[in-house]
Design a protein around this motif. Structure first.
Motif: not given
Ligand code: M6R
Length: 615
Positions: A478-486, A500-506
Protein backbone atom coordinates in the motif's frame (compact mmCIF):
# COMPACT_ATOMS: atom_id res chain seq x y z
CA UNK A 1 -6.44 -13.04 29.35
CA UNK A 2 -8.29 -15.91 31.04
CA UNK A 3 -11.95 -15.77 31.95
CA UNK A 4 -13.48 -16.26 35.36
CA UNK A 5 -17.03 -17.07 36.38
CA UNK A 6 -18.45 -17.95 39.80
CA UNK A 7 -21.98 -18.63 41.02
CA UNK A 8 -23.69 -19.29 44.34
CA UNK A 9 -27.43 -19.97 44.21
CA UNK A 10 -30.37 -22.06 45.39
CA UNK A 11 -30.02 -24.40 42.44
CA UNK A 12 -27.27 -26.40 40.72
CA UNK A 13 -24.88 -23.77 39.29
CA UNK A 14 -22.94 -26.02 36.88
CA UNK A 15 -25.01 -25.01 33.79
CA UNK A 16 -24.43 -21.32 34.60
CA UNK A 17 -20.69 -21.90 35.00
CA UNK A 18 -20.42 -23.75 31.69
CA UNK A 19 -22.51 -21.24 29.77
CA UNK A 20 -20.46 -18.42 31.31
CA UNK A 21 -17.21 -20.11 30.30
CA UNK A 22 -18.44 -20.43 26.72
CA UNK A 23 -19.08 -16.67 26.68
CA UNK A 24 -15.64 -16.02 28.15
CA UNK A 25 -13.72 -18.42 25.97
CA UNK A 26 -12.55 -15.56 23.72
CA UNK A 27 -10.33 -14.50 26.65
CA UNK A 28 -8.30 -17.70 26.51
CA UNK A 29 -8.86 -21.27 25.43
CA UNK A 30 -5.77 -23.30 26.36
CA UNK A 31 -7.59 -25.27 29.06
CA UNK A 32 -10.66 -25.03 31.25
CA UNK A 33 -11.78 -26.12 34.68
CA UNK A 34 -14.30 -25.71 37.44
CA UNK A 35 -14.85 -26.59 41.06
CA UNK A 36 -18.17 -26.95 42.86
CA UNK A 37 -19.00 -27.69 46.45
CA UNK A 38 -20.67 -31.05 46.75
CA UNK A 39 -19.69 -33.01 49.86
CA UNK A 40 -16.32 -31.33 49.53
CA UNK A 41 -14.72 -29.52 46.62
CA UNK A 42 -15.26 -31.41 43.39
CA UNK A 43 -12.90 -30.32 40.62
CA UNK A 44 -12.97 -31.05 36.87
CA UNK A 45 -10.19 -29.83 34.56
CA UNK A 46 -9.18 -30.43 30.97
CA UNK A 47 -6.63 -29.24 28.44
CA UNK A 48 -9.49 -29.16 25.95
CA UNK A 49 -11.97 -26.37 25.42
CA UNK A 50 -15.17 -25.68 27.32
CA UNK A 51 -17.10 -28.22 25.23
CA UNK A 52 -14.67 -30.89 26.49
CA UNK A 53 -15.17 -29.72 30.05
CA UNK A 54 -18.95 -29.97 29.56
CA UNK A 55 -18.60 -33.60 28.44
CA UNK A 56 -16.52 -34.46 31.51
CA UNK A 57 -19.01 -32.72 33.78
CA UNK A 58 -21.86 -34.76 32.29
CA UNK A 59 -19.87 -38.02 32.60
CA UNK A 60 -18.99 -37.28 36.20
CA UNK A 61 -22.49 -35.95 37.05
CA UNK A 62 -20.90 -32.89 38.66
CA UNK A 63 -23.37 -30.72 40.55
CA UNK A 64 -23.27 -28.11 43.28
CA UNK A 65 -24.89 -24.96 44.67
CA UNK A 66 -21.68 -22.95 44.55
CA UNK A 67 -18.77 -23.03 42.16
CA UNK A 68 -16.01 -21.16 40.37
CA UNK A 69 -14.72 -21.81 36.85
CA UNK A 70 -11.94 -20.67 34.55
CA UNK A 71 -10.86 -20.68 30.92
CA UNK A 72 -7.10 -20.20 30.55
CA UNK A 73 -4.59 -18.44 28.33
CA UNK A 74 -1.30 -19.87 29.54
CA UNK A 75 1.34 -17.49 30.89
CA UNK A 76 3.21 -19.45 33.60
CA UNK A 77 3.35 -23.13 32.72
CA UNK A 78 2.33 -24.96 29.55
CA UNK A 79 -1.32 -25.69 28.82
CA UNK A 80 -1.84 -28.94 30.77
CA UNK A 81 -4.35 -30.38 33.16
CA UNK A 82 -2.13 -29.80 36.19
CA UNK A 83 -1.69 -26.13 35.23
CA UNK A 84 -5.40 -25.64 34.55
CA UNK A 85 -7.40 -23.72 37.15
CA UNK A 86 -8.89 -24.01 39.77
CA UNK A 87 -5.80 -24.54 41.94
CA UNK A 88 -6.02 -26.07 45.39
CA UNK A 89 -4.24 -25.67 48.68
CA UNK A 90 -4.72 -26.91 52.23
CA UNK A 91 -5.31 -30.32 53.70
CA UNK A 92 -8.03 -30.21 56.36
CA UNK A 93 -10.11 -27.64 54.54
CA UNK A 94 -9.17 -27.12 50.92
CA UNK A 95 -8.96 -23.72 49.28
CA UNK A 96 -9.76 -23.39 45.54
CA UNK A 97 -8.68 -20.39 43.48
CA UNK A 98 -9.22 -19.18 39.92
CA UNK A 99 -7.19 -16.23 38.68
CA UNK A 100 -6.91 -13.90 35.71
CA UNK A 101 -3.72 -11.83 35.53
CA UNK A 102 -0.10 -12.22 36.57
CA UNK A 103 1.45 -12.33 40.03
CA UNK A 104 4.81 -10.67 39.48
CA UNK A 105 6.39 -11.66 42.80
CA UNK A 106 5.24 -15.29 42.59
CA UNK A 107 8.78 -16.67 42.75
CA UNK A 108 9.61 -15.01 46.06
CA UNK A 109 6.27 -16.06 47.57
CA UNK A 110 6.68 -19.59 46.23
CA UNK A 111 10.10 -20.02 47.80
CA UNK A 112 8.86 -18.60 51.10
CA UNK A 113 5.88 -20.95 51.13
CA UNK A 114 8.00 -23.93 50.15
CA UNK A 115 10.18 -23.20 53.20
CA UNK A 116 7.00 -23.35 55.27
CA UNK A 117 6.22 -26.81 53.88
CA UNK A 118 3.73 -26.05 51.11
CA UNK A 119 3.94 -28.44 48.19
CA UNK A 120 3.48 -27.00 44.68
CA UNK A 121 1.77 -29.16 42.08
CA UNK A 122 1.72 -26.77 39.12
CA UNK A 123 4.01 -24.30 37.35
CA UNK A 124 1.51 -21.46 37.62
CA UNK A 125 1.80 -18.18 39.48
CA UNK A 126 -1.81 -18.74 40.58
CA UNK A 127 -0.96 -21.62 42.88
CA UNK A 128 0.93 -19.25 45.19
CA UNK A 129 -2.34 -17.40 45.84
CA UNK A 130 -4.05 -20.60 46.96
CA UNK A 131 -1.17 -21.54 49.31
CA UNK A 132 -0.82 -18.00 50.62
CA UNK A 133 -4.50 -17.93 51.56
CA UNK A 134 -4.18 -21.37 53.17
CA UNK A 135 -1.17 -20.12 55.13
CA UNK A 136 -2.99 -17.00 56.31
CA UNK A 137 -5.97 -19.16 57.27
CA UNK A 138 -3.70 -20.88 59.78
CA UNK A 139 -3.42 -17.58 61.71
CA UNK A 140 -6.75 -16.00 60.76
CA UNK A 141 -9.68 -18.40 60.64
CA UNK A 142 -12.01 -16.20 58.57
CA UNK A 143 -11.53 -16.76 54.81
CA UNK A 144 -12.51 -13.20 53.94
CA UNK A 145 -9.79 -11.76 56.20
CA UNK A 146 -7.28 -14.38 55.07
CA UNK A 147 -7.89 -13.36 51.44
CA UNK A 148 -7.44 -9.65 52.29
CA UNK A 149 -4.17 -10.38 54.14
CA UNK A 150 -2.90 -12.48 51.24
CA UNK A 151 -3.71 -9.82 48.65
CA UNK A 152 -1.56 -7.34 50.55
CA UNK A 153 1.43 -9.53 49.69
CA UNK A 154 0.71 -9.86 45.96
CA UNK A 155 2.27 -7.67 43.30
CA UNK A 156 0.83 -7.61 39.83
CA UNK A 157 -2.57 -7.74 38.25
CA UNK A 158 -5.35 -10.06 39.26
CA UNK A 159 -8.98 -10.87 39.40
CA UNK A 160 -9.61 -13.90 41.61
CA UNK A 161 -12.40 -16.02 42.99
CA UNK A 162 -11.85 -18.22 46.04
CA UNK A 163 -13.82 -20.99 47.74
CA UNK A 164 -13.23 -22.94 50.93
CA UNK A 165 -14.30 -26.54 51.43
CA UNK A 166 -15.49 -26.02 55.00
CA UNK A 167 -17.54 -22.93 54.15
CA UNK A 168 -19.32 -23.67 50.90
CA UNK A 169 -21.86 -20.95 51.64
CA UNK A 170 -19.67 -18.17 50.24
CA UNK A 171 -17.33 -17.15 47.45
CA UNK A 172 -14.69 -14.46 47.98
CA UNK A 173 -13.67 -12.39 44.95
CA UNK A 174 -11.14 -9.60 44.44
CA UNK A 175 -9.91 -7.33 41.69
CA UNK A 176 -6.75 -5.37 41.11
CA UNK A 177 -5.79 -4.53 37.54
CA UNK A 178 -8.03 -7.10 35.83
CA UNK A 179 -11.78 -6.77 35.29
CA UNK A 180 -14.32 -8.41 37.58
CA UNK A 181 -18.06 -7.85 37.82
CA UNK A 182 -20.66 -9.03 40.32
CA UNK A 183 -24.05 -10.08 39.03
CA UNK A 184 -26.82 -9.59 41.57
CA UNK A 185 -29.55 -12.16 40.96
CA UNK A 186 -32.93 -13.01 42.49
CA UNK A 187 -31.98 -16.58 43.38
CA UNK A 188 -28.27 -16.20 43.72
CA UNK A 189 -25.21 -14.08 43.12
CA UNK A 190 -22.57 -14.32 40.44
CA UNK A 191 -19.17 -13.04 39.43
CA UNK A 192 -17.47 -12.92 36.03
CA UNK A 193 -14.82 -11.25 33.93
CA UNK A 194 -17.42 -9.59 31.70
CA UNK A 195 -21.11 -8.84 31.38
CA UNK A 196 -21.79 -11.30 28.57
CA UNK A 197 -21.16 -14.22 30.93
CA UNK A 198 -23.66 -12.90 33.46
CA UNK A 199 -26.61 -12.06 31.22
CA UNK A 200 -27.91 -15.65 31.40
CA UNK A 201 -28.52 -15.10 35.14
CA UNK A 202 -29.03 -11.38 35.71
CA UNK A 203 -28.77 -7.90 34.22
CA UNK A 204 -27.99 -6.22 37.57
CA UNK A 205 -24.24 -5.63 37.47
CA UNK A 206 -21.72 -4.16 39.90
CA UNK A 207 -18.35 -3.14 38.45
CA UNK A 208 -15.75 -3.82 41.12
CA UNK A 209 -13.02 -1.20 41.46
CA UNK A 210 -9.28 -1.56 42.04
CA UNK A 211 -8.60 -3.00 45.50
CA UNK A 212 -12.18 -4.25 46.01
CA UNK A 213 -12.75 -7.55 47.79
CA UNK A 214 -16.28 -8.97 47.95
CA UNK A 215 -18.04 -11.84 49.65
CA UNK A 216 -20.95 -13.44 47.82
CA UNK A 217 -23.57 -15.71 49.33
CA UNK A 218 -26.77 -16.94 47.71
CA UNK A 219 -28.77 -14.13 49.29
CA UNK A 220 -26.39 -11.22 49.53
CA UNK A 221 -22.98 -9.68 49.12
CA UNK A 222 -20.67 -7.23 50.83
CA UNK A 223 -17.74 -5.28 49.42
CA UNK A 224 -14.69 -3.72 51.06
CA UNK A 225 -11.80 -1.84 49.53
CA UNK A 226 -8.30 -2.81 50.62
CA UNK A 227 -6.26 -0.04 48.97
CA UNK A 228 -5.71 1.85 52.23
CA UNK A 229 -6.49 -0.79 54.82
CA UNK A 230 -5.26 -4.38 54.60
CA UNK A 231 -8.50 -5.71 56.07
CA UNK A 232 -10.64 -3.42 53.95
CA UNK A 233 -12.99 -0.49 54.44
CA UNK A 234 -16.66 -1.21 53.63
CA UNK A 235 -17.75 0.43 50.35
CA UNK A 236 -21.00 0.74 48.41
CA UNK A 237 -20.87 0.19 44.67
CA UNK A 238 -23.71 1.15 42.34
CA UNK A 239 -25.78 -1.59 40.69
CA UNK A 240 -26.17 -0.95 36.95
CA UNK A 241 -28.82 -2.49 34.73
CA UNK A 242 -27.04 -3.84 31.68
CA UNK A 243 -28.58 -2.93 28.34
CA UNK A 244 -26.43 -5.40 26.41
CA UNK A 245 -28.74 -7.41 24.16
CA UNK A 246 -28.51 -11.17 23.82
CA UNK A 247 -28.40 -10.65 20.07
CA UNK A 248 -25.15 -8.69 20.48
CA UNK A 249 -23.39 -11.67 21.99
CA UNK A 250 -25.01 -14.51 20.07
CA UNK A 251 -23.95 -15.80 16.66
CA UNK A 252 -27.41 -15.68 15.11
CA UNK A 253 -27.38 -16.81 11.48
CA UNK A 254 -23.58 -16.50 11.14
CA UNK A 255 -21.03 -19.32 11.11
CA UNK A 256 -18.40 -17.39 13.06
CA UNK A 257 -18.17 -14.29 15.22
CA UNK A 258 -15.63 -12.84 12.81
CA UNK A 259 -18.10 -13.18 9.95
CA UNK A 260 -20.85 -11.60 12.07
CA UNK A 261 -18.55 -8.77 13.08
CA UNK A 262 -17.40 -8.08 9.52
CA UNK A 263 -21.00 -7.81 8.37
CA UNK A 264 -22.02 -5.71 11.38
CA UNK A 265 -19.64 -2.93 10.33
CA UNK A 266 -22.21 -0.69 8.62
CA UNK A 267 -24.36 -0.64 11.77
CA UNK A 268 -21.36 -0.50 14.14
CA UNK A 269 -20.04 2.58 12.35
CA UNK A 270 -23.53 4.12 12.21
CA UNK A 271 -23.87 3.63 15.99
CA UNK A 272 -20.43 5.11 16.61
CA UNK A 273 -21.24 8.19 14.56
CA UNK A 274 -24.85 8.49 15.69
CA UNK A 275 -24.34 11.82 17.44
CA UNK A 276 -22.86 13.33 14.30
CA UNK A 277 -24.98 11.87 11.57
CA UNK A 278 -27.95 14.10 12.32
CA UNK A 279 -25.90 17.13 13.29
CA UNK A 280 -25.07 20.20 11.22
CA UNK A 281 -21.71 20.69 12.89
CA UNK A 282 -19.24 18.78 15.05
CA UNK A 283 -18.76 19.64 18.71
CA UNK A 284 -15.66 18.86 20.81
CA UNK A 285 -18.01 17.84 23.63
CA UNK A 286 -18.35 14.47 21.90
CA UNK A 287 -14.98 13.68 23.48
CA UNK A 288 -15.87 14.83 27.00
CA UNK A 289 -16.83 17.99 28.84
CA UNK A 290 -13.20 19.15 29.12
CA UNK A 291 -12.47 18.55 25.45
CA UNK A 292 -12.83 22.12 24.24
CA UNK A 293 -10.36 23.37 26.85
CA UNK A 294 -7.88 20.54 26.23
CA UNK A 295 -8.12 20.58 22.42
CA UNK A 296 -7.50 24.33 22.34
CA UNK A 297 -4.16 23.71 24.09
CA UNK A 298 -3.25 20.69 21.94
CA UNK A 299 -0.49 21.27 19.41
CA UNK A 300 0.67 17.68 18.84
CA UNK A 301 -0.70 14.18 19.14
CA UNK A 302 0.91 11.02 20.52
CA UNK A 303 -0.97 7.77 19.86
CA UNK A 304 -0.23 4.64 21.92
CA UNK A 305 -1.72 1.28 20.95
CA UNK A 306 -1.05 -2.35 20.01
CA UNK A 307 -1.90 -4.60 17.07
CA UNK A 308 -4.91 -3.56 15.03
CA UNK A 309 -5.48 -0.52 17.24
CA UNK A 310 -1.92 0.59 16.43
CA UNK A 311 -2.77 0.35 12.73
CA UNK A 312 -5.78 2.61 13.34
CA UNK A 313 -3.38 5.10 14.92
CA UNK A 314 -1.11 4.96 11.87
CA UNK A 315 -4.02 5.82 9.57
CA UNK A 316 -4.99 8.69 11.88
CA UNK A 317 -1.51 10.16 11.58
CA UNK A 318 -2.05 10.81 7.86
CA UNK A 319 -5.44 12.40 8.55
CA UNK A 320 -4.19 14.56 11.42
CA UNK A 321 -1.26 15.85 9.42
CA UNK A 322 -3.21 16.46 6.21
CA UNK A 323 -6.54 17.74 7.52
CA UNK A 324 -5.71 19.23 10.92
CA UNK A 325 -2.12 20.25 10.16
CA UNK A 326 -1.12 18.62 13.43
CA UNK A 327 2.04 16.66 13.97
CA UNK A 328 1.35 13.14 15.21
CA UNK A 329 3.56 10.40 16.55
CA UNK A 330 2.24 6.82 16.71
CA UNK A 331 3.98 4.36 19.00
CA UNK A 332 3.68 0.65 19.68
CA UNK A 333 2.71 0.72 23.36
CA UNK A 334 4.99 -2.15 24.38
CA UNK A 335 8.01 -0.29 22.96
CA UNK A 336 7.11 3.20 24.13
CA UNK A 337 6.90 2.13 27.76
CA UNK A 338 10.58 1.13 27.76
CA UNK A 339 12.03 4.12 25.89
CA UNK A 340 13.05 7.54 27.14
CA UNK A 341 10.83 9.74 25.00
CA UNK A 342 10.66 13.48 25.59
CA UNK A 343 7.35 14.63 27.04
CA UNK A 344 5.56 17.74 25.92
CA UNK A 345 2.65 19.12 27.99
CA UNK A 346 0.88 20.36 24.85
CA UNK A 347 0.80 16.92 23.31
CA UNK A 348 -2.50 15.09 23.67
CA UNK A 349 -1.83 11.40 24.38
CA UNK A 350 -4.38 9.06 22.82
CA UNK A 351 -4.74 5.43 23.89
CA UNK A 352 -6.61 3.33 21.34
CA UNK A 353 -7.90 -0.06 22.41
CA UNK A 354 -10.87 -2.25 21.61
CA UNK A 355 -10.86 -3.93 25.01
CA UNK A 356 -9.49 -1.08 27.11
CA UNK A 357 -7.67 -3.81 29.02
CA UNK A 358 -4.48 -4.24 27.00
CA UNK A 359 -1.71 -4.22 29.61
CA UNK A 360 0.90 -2.59 27.35
CA UNK A 361 -1.42 0.21 26.27
CA UNK A 362 -2.48 0.94 29.85
CA UNK A 363 1.13 0.91 31.06
CA UNK A 364 2.33 3.11 28.17
CA UNK A 365 -0.38 5.65 28.93
CA UNK A 366 0.59 5.74 32.60
CA UNK A 367 4.22 6.09 31.62
CA UNK A 368 3.39 9.01 29.30
CA UNK A 369 1.65 10.73 32.21
CA UNK A 370 4.62 10.13 34.50
CA UNK A 371 6.92 11.61 31.88
CA UNK A 372 4.93 14.83 32.00
CA UNK A 373 2.25 14.56 29.33
CA UNK A 374 -0.72 16.38 30.76
CA UNK A 375 -3.80 15.33 28.82
CA UNK A 376 -5.09 12.03 27.58
CA UNK A 377 -7.93 10.66 25.50
CA UNK A 378 -9.19 7.07 25.26
CA UNK A 379 -10.74 5.66 22.09
CA UNK A 380 -12.20 2.43 23.29
CA UNK A 381 -15.03 -0.04 22.77
CA UNK A 382 -15.68 -1.10 26.39
CA UNK A 383 -17.34 1.55 28.55
CA UNK A 384 -16.33 0.05 31.90
CA UNK A 385 -12.75 -0.67 30.95
CA UNK A 386 -9.62 0.47 32.77
CA UNK A 387 -8.58 2.64 29.82
CA UNK A 388 -11.80 4.64 29.87
CA UNK A 389 -11.33 5.28 33.56
CA UNK A 390 -7.78 6.54 33.38
CA UNK A 391 -8.01 9.29 30.77
CA UNK A 392 -9.24 12.90 30.87
CA UNK A 393 -11.27 12.52 27.69
CA UNK A 394 -12.95 9.55 26.09
CA UNK A 395 -14.77 8.49 22.95
CA UNK A 396 -16.61 5.19 22.83
CA UNK A 397 -16.57 3.24 19.62
CA UNK A 398 -20.02 1.78 19.86
CA UNK A 399 -19.23 -1.37 17.91
CA UNK A 400 -20.90 -3.71 20.42
CA UNK A 401 -19.06 -6.73 21.82
CA UNK A 402 -16.28 -7.96 19.55
CA UNK A 403 -15.77 -11.64 20.28
CA UNK A 404 -13.71 -12.98 17.36
CA UNK A 405 -10.04 -12.71 18.29
CA UNK A 406 -9.30 -11.02 14.96
CA UNK A 407 -10.36 -7.43 15.34
CA UNK A 408 -12.65 -6.17 12.57
CA UNK A 409 -15.53 -3.88 13.51
CA UNK A 410 -13.45 -2.40 16.34
CA UNK A 411 -10.92 -1.24 13.71
CA UNK A 412 -13.36 0.45 11.36
CA UNK A 413 -15.17 2.14 14.26
CA UNK A 414 -11.81 3.31 15.62
CA UNK A 415 -11.07 4.80 12.20
CA UNK A 416 -14.46 6.53 12.09
CA UNK A 417 -13.80 7.96 15.58
CA UNK A 418 -10.31 9.11 14.64
CA UNK A 419 -11.62 10.83 11.53
CA UNK A 420 -14.15 12.62 13.71
CA UNK A 421 -11.37 13.64 16.07
CA UNK A 422 -9.29 14.91 13.15
CA UNK A 423 -12.14 17.05 11.90
CA UNK A 424 -12.86 18.37 15.41
CA UNK A 425 -9.24 19.40 15.92
CA UNK A 426 -9.02 20.85 12.40
CA UNK A 427 -12.10 22.93 13.07
CA UNK A 428 -10.90 24.17 16.44
CA UNK A 429 -7.50 25.10 15.02
CA UNK A 430 -9.08 26.89 12.07
CA UNK A 431 -7.85 24.44 9.45
CA UNK A 432 -11.31 23.54 8.24
CA UNK A 433 -13.86 25.88 6.73
CA UNK A 434 -17.56 25.55 7.60
CA UNK A 435 -18.15 24.28 4.05
CA UNK A 436 -15.52 21.58 4.37
CA UNK A 437 -16.93 20.58 7.73
CA UNK A 438 -20.33 20.07 6.08
CA UNK A 439 -18.70 17.99 3.35
CA UNK A 440 -17.01 15.73 5.92
CA UNK A 441 -20.27 15.31 7.83
CA UNK A 442 -22.00 14.39 4.57
CA UNK A 443 -19.25 11.86 3.80
CA UNK A 444 -19.53 10.32 7.29
CA UNK A 445 -23.30 10.14 6.83
CA UNK A 446 -22.69 8.10 3.71
CA UNK A 447 -20.10 5.81 5.34
CA UNK A 448 -22.47 3.03 6.58
CA UNK A 449 -23.96 2.72 3.08
CA UNK A 450 -20.50 2.75 1.51
CA UNK A 451 -19.43 -0.05 3.88
CA UNK A 452 -22.48 -2.06 2.88
CA UNK A 453 -21.45 -1.63 -0.73
CA UNK A 454 -17.85 -2.69 0.00
CA UNK A 455 -19.12 -5.93 1.57
CA UNK A 456 -20.61 -6.89 -1.79
CA UNK A 457 -17.21 -7.88 -3.14
CA UNK A 458 -17.39 -11.04 -1.03
CA UNK A 459 -18.17 -13.51 -3.89
CA UNK A 460 -15.10 -12.32 -5.83
CA UNK A 461 -12.89 -12.47 -2.74
CA UNK A 462 -14.04 -16.05 -2.10
CA UNK A 463 -12.64 -17.08 -5.48
CA UNK A 464 -9.26 -15.51 -4.69
CA UNK A 465 -9.24 -17.18 -1.28
CA UNK A 466 -9.08 -20.62 -2.89
CA UNK A 467 -5.73 -19.92 -4.53
CA UNK A 468 -4.39 -18.07 -1.48
CA UNK A 469 -5.07 -21.01 0.77
CA UNK A 470 -2.41 -23.00 -1.11
CA UNK A 471 0.32 -20.42 -0.42
CA UNK A 472 2.76 -20.22 2.47
CA UNK A 473 3.65 -16.53 2.19
CA UNK A 474 2.06 -13.31 0.95
CA UNK A 475 3.10 -9.68 0.52
CA UNK A 476 0.72 -6.78 1.08
CA UNK A 477 1.46 -3.43 -0.55
CA UNK A 478 0.00 0.00 0.00
CA UNK A 479 1.08 3.61 -0.19
CA UNK A 480 0.35 6.64 1.95
CA UNK A 481 -2.68 6.27 4.22
CA UNK A 482 -3.31 2.83 2.68
CA UNK A 483 0.03 1.46 3.86
CA UNK A 484 -1.32 0.87 7.40
CA UNK A 485 -4.34 -0.77 5.76
CA UNK A 486 -1.93 -3.17 4.01
CA UNK A 487 -0.38 -3.84 7.45
CA UNK A 488 -3.82 -4.56 8.85
CA UNK A 489 -4.61 -6.90 5.92
CA UNK A 490 -1.37 -8.82 6.51
CA UNK A 491 -2.06 -9.06 10.25
CA UNK A 492 -5.56 -10.44 9.60
CA UNK A 493 -4.27 -13.06 7.18
CA UNK A 494 -1.43 -14.33 9.38
CA UNK A 495 -3.52 -14.23 12.54
CA UNK A 496 -6.30 -16.53 11.40
CA UNK A 497 -4.93 -18.49 8.41
CA UNK A 498 -1.33 -18.88 9.68
CA UNK A 499 0.00 -17.82 6.26
CA UNK A 500 3.11 -15.73 6.71
CA UNK A 501 2.21 -12.23 5.47
CA UNK A 502 4.28 -9.05 5.38
CA UNK A 503 3.18 -5.54 4.53
CA UNK A 504 5.39 -3.04 2.76
CA UNK A 505 5.04 0.54 1.69
CA UNK A 506 5.09 -0.18 -2.04
CA UNK A 507 7.96 2.28 -2.61
CA UNK A 508 10.14 0.14 -0.34
CA UNK A 509 9.85 -2.96 -2.55
CA UNK A 510 12.98 -2.35 -4.56
CA UNK A 511 14.96 -1.77 -1.38
CA UNK A 512 14.89 -5.45 -0.53
CA UNK A 513 11.58 -7.36 -0.56
CA UNK A 514 11.44 -7.49 -4.37
CA UNK A 515 13.97 -10.32 -4.01
CA UNK A 516 11.16 -12.46 -2.56
CA UNK A 517 8.92 -12.08 -5.59
CA UNK A 518 8.33 -15.14 -7.76
CA UNK A 519 5.30 -17.02 -9.06
CA UNK A 520 4.78 -18.60 -5.62
CA UNK A 521 4.43 -15.27 -3.85
CA UNK A 522 0.96 -13.70 -4.06
CA UNK A 523 1.07 -9.93 -3.78
CA UNK A 524 -1.97 -8.06 -2.54
CA UNK A 525 -2.03 -4.40 -3.45
CA UNK A 526 -4.38 -1.66 -2.35
CA UNK A 527 -4.80 0.66 -5.30
CA UNK A 528 -7.24 3.50 -4.62
CA UNK A 529 -7.54 6.30 -7.12
CA UNK A 530 -5.60 8.78 -4.98
CA UNK A 531 -2.60 11.02 -5.67
CA UNK A 532 -0.19 8.09 -5.19
CA UNK A 533 -1.87 5.78 -7.69
CA UNK A 534 0.61 6.58 -10.47
CA UNK A 535 3.54 5.74 -8.19
CA UNK A 536 1.85 2.55 -7.04
CA UNK A 537 1.22 1.43 -10.63
CA UNK A 538 4.97 1.68 -11.28
CA UNK A 539 5.63 -0.46 -8.20
CA UNK A 540 3.12 -3.03 -9.45
CA UNK A 541 4.88 -3.11 -12.81
CA UNK A 542 8.12 -3.96 -11.01
CA UNK A 543 6.37 -6.96 -9.45
CA UNK A 544 4.61 -8.01 -12.64
CA UNK A 545 7.85 -7.92 -14.62
CA UNK A 546 9.33 -10.44 -12.16
CA UNK A 547 6.56 -12.98 -12.46
CA UNK A 548 4.76 -12.06 -9.23
CA UNK A 549 1.02 -12.87 -9.04
CA UNK A 550 -0.82 -9.62 -8.26
CA UNK A 551 -4.17 -9.37 -6.48
CA UNK A 552 -5.24 -5.73 -6.64
CA UNK A 553 -8.07 -4.09 -4.70
CA UNK A 554 -8.73 -1.01 -6.80
CA UNK A 555 -11.35 1.73 -6.94
CA UNK A 556 -13.86 1.68 -9.80
CA UNK A 557 -11.99 4.65 -11.27
CA UNK A 558 -8.42 3.40 -10.68
CA UNK A 559 -8.05 2.26 -14.30
CA UNK A 560 -6.10 -0.91 -13.73
CA UNK A 561 -6.90 -3.59 -16.28
CA UNK A 562 -6.75 -7.33 -15.61
CA UNK A 563 -4.10 -9.29 -17.46
CA UNK A 564 -2.16 -12.52 -17.07
CA UNK A 565 -0.98 -12.64 -13.45
CA UNK A 566 -2.85 -9.46 -12.52
CA UNK A 567 -6.26 -9.88 -10.90
CA UNK A 568 -8.43 -6.92 -9.95
CA UNK A 569 -11.41 -6.48 -7.63
CA UNK A 570 -13.01 -3.06 -7.86
CA UNK A 571 -14.72 -1.19 -5.04
CA UNK A 572 -16.83 1.93 -5.71
CA UNK A 573 -15.30 5.15 -6.99
CA UNK A 574 -12.61 6.73 -4.86
CA UNK A 575 -14.01 7.79 -1.47
CA UNK A 576 -11.46 10.44 -0.45
CA UNK A 577 -10.86 10.50 3.31
CA UNK A 578 -13.05 7.44 3.80
CA UNK A 579 -11.01 5.32 1.42
CA UNK A 580 -8.82 3.52 4.01
CA UNK A 581 -11.93 2.52 5.98
CA UNK A 582 -13.57 1.03 2.88
CA UNK A 583 -10.43 -0.70 1.64
CA UNK A 584 -10.20 -2.56 4.95
CA UNK A 585 -13.33 -4.59 4.18
CA UNK A 586 -12.08 -6.81 1.32
CA UNK A 587 -8.89 -7.57 3.26
CA UNK A 588 -10.91 -8.78 6.24
CA UNK A 589 -13.04 -10.90 3.89
CA UNK A 590 -9.92 -12.33 2.25
CA UNK A 591 -8.44 -13.43 5.59
CA UNK A 592 -11.79 -14.88 6.66
CA UNK A 593 -12.30 -16.92 3.50
CA UNK A 594 -8.70 -18.16 3.34
CA UNK A 595 -9.10 -19.34 6.91
CA UNK A 596 -12.35 -21.13 5.97
CA UNK A 597 -10.66 -22.91 3.05
CA UNK A 598 -7.73 -23.90 5.27
CA UNK A 599 -10.05 -25.06 8.05
CA UNK A 600 -8.31 -23.11 10.79
CA UNK A 601 -10.17 -21.92 13.87
CA UNK A 602 -11.43 -18.53 12.67
CA UNK A 603 -12.60 -17.12 15.99
CA UNK A 604 -9.99 -18.69 18.23
CA UNK A 605 -6.68 -18.80 16.36
CA UNK A 606 -3.94 -20.83 17.98
CA UNK A 607 -1.81 -19.25 20.74
CA UNK A 608 -3.86 -16.05 20.90
CA UNK A 609 -6.55 -14.53 23.08
CA UNK A 610 -8.80 -11.56 22.68
CA UNK A 611 -7.80 -9.19 25.46
CA UNK A 612 -4.05 -9.18 26.13
CA UNK A 613 -4.10 -8.23 29.79
CA UNK A 614 -0.55 -9.39 30.44
CA UNK A 615 2.72 -7.94 29.30
O1 M6R B 1 -8.02 -4.52 22.80
P1 M6R B 1 -6.93 -3.85 22.01
O2 M6R B 1 -7.44 -3.09 20.85
O3 M6R B 1 -6.03 -3.00 22.86
O4 M6R B 1 -6.04 -5.04 21.45
C1 M6R B 1 -4.84 -4.79 20.78
C2 M6R B 1 -4.37 -6.01 20.03
O5 M6R B 1 -4.11 -7.05 20.93
C3 M6R B 1 -5.40 -6.49 19.01
O6 M6R B 1 -5.74 -5.48 18.12
C4 M6R B 1 -4.84 -7.69 18.20
O7 M6R B 1 -3.76 -7.28 17.43
C5 M6R B 1 -5.95 -8.29 17.35
N1 M6R B 1 -6.13 -9.67 17.68
C6 M6R B 1 -5.68 -8.19 15.89
O8 M6R B 1 -6.73 -8.71 15.14
Amino acid sequence: MCGIIGAIANTNVVPVLLEGLLRLEYRGYDSAGLVVTNKGLERVRTTGRVTELSKLVVQQKTQGFAGIAHTRWATHGVPSERNAHPHFSGQDSKIAVVHNGIIENHEAIRSNLKDKGFEFLSDTDTEVIAHLIAFNLQQETDLFKAVCLSLAELQGAYAIAVMEEDHPERIIVARNGAPLLIGVGKDGNYVASDTSALLQATRSIIYLEEGDVAELSNDGYRIVNCLHNRLGDPVQRAVHESTLSNEAIELGPYAHYMQKEIFEQPSAVANTLEMVLNAQSISPNLFGSEAEKIFSKTSKILILACGTSYHAGLVARYWLETVAGMSCNVEIASEYRYRDPIADPNTLVIGISQSGETADTLAALNYAKKLGHQYSLAICNVPESALIRQTDLRFLTRAGPEIGVASTKAFTTQLASLLLLTVTLAKMHKKLSADDEKKVIAALRHLPVALQHALQVEPQVKIWAKSFAQKRHALFLGRGVHYPIAMEGALKLKEISYIHAEAYAAGELKHGPLALVDSEMPIVAIAPNDQLLGKLKSNLQEVHARGGELYVFADADSQIAESEGLHVIRLAEHAGLLSPILHTIPLQLLAYHVSLVKGTDVDKPRNLAKAVTVE
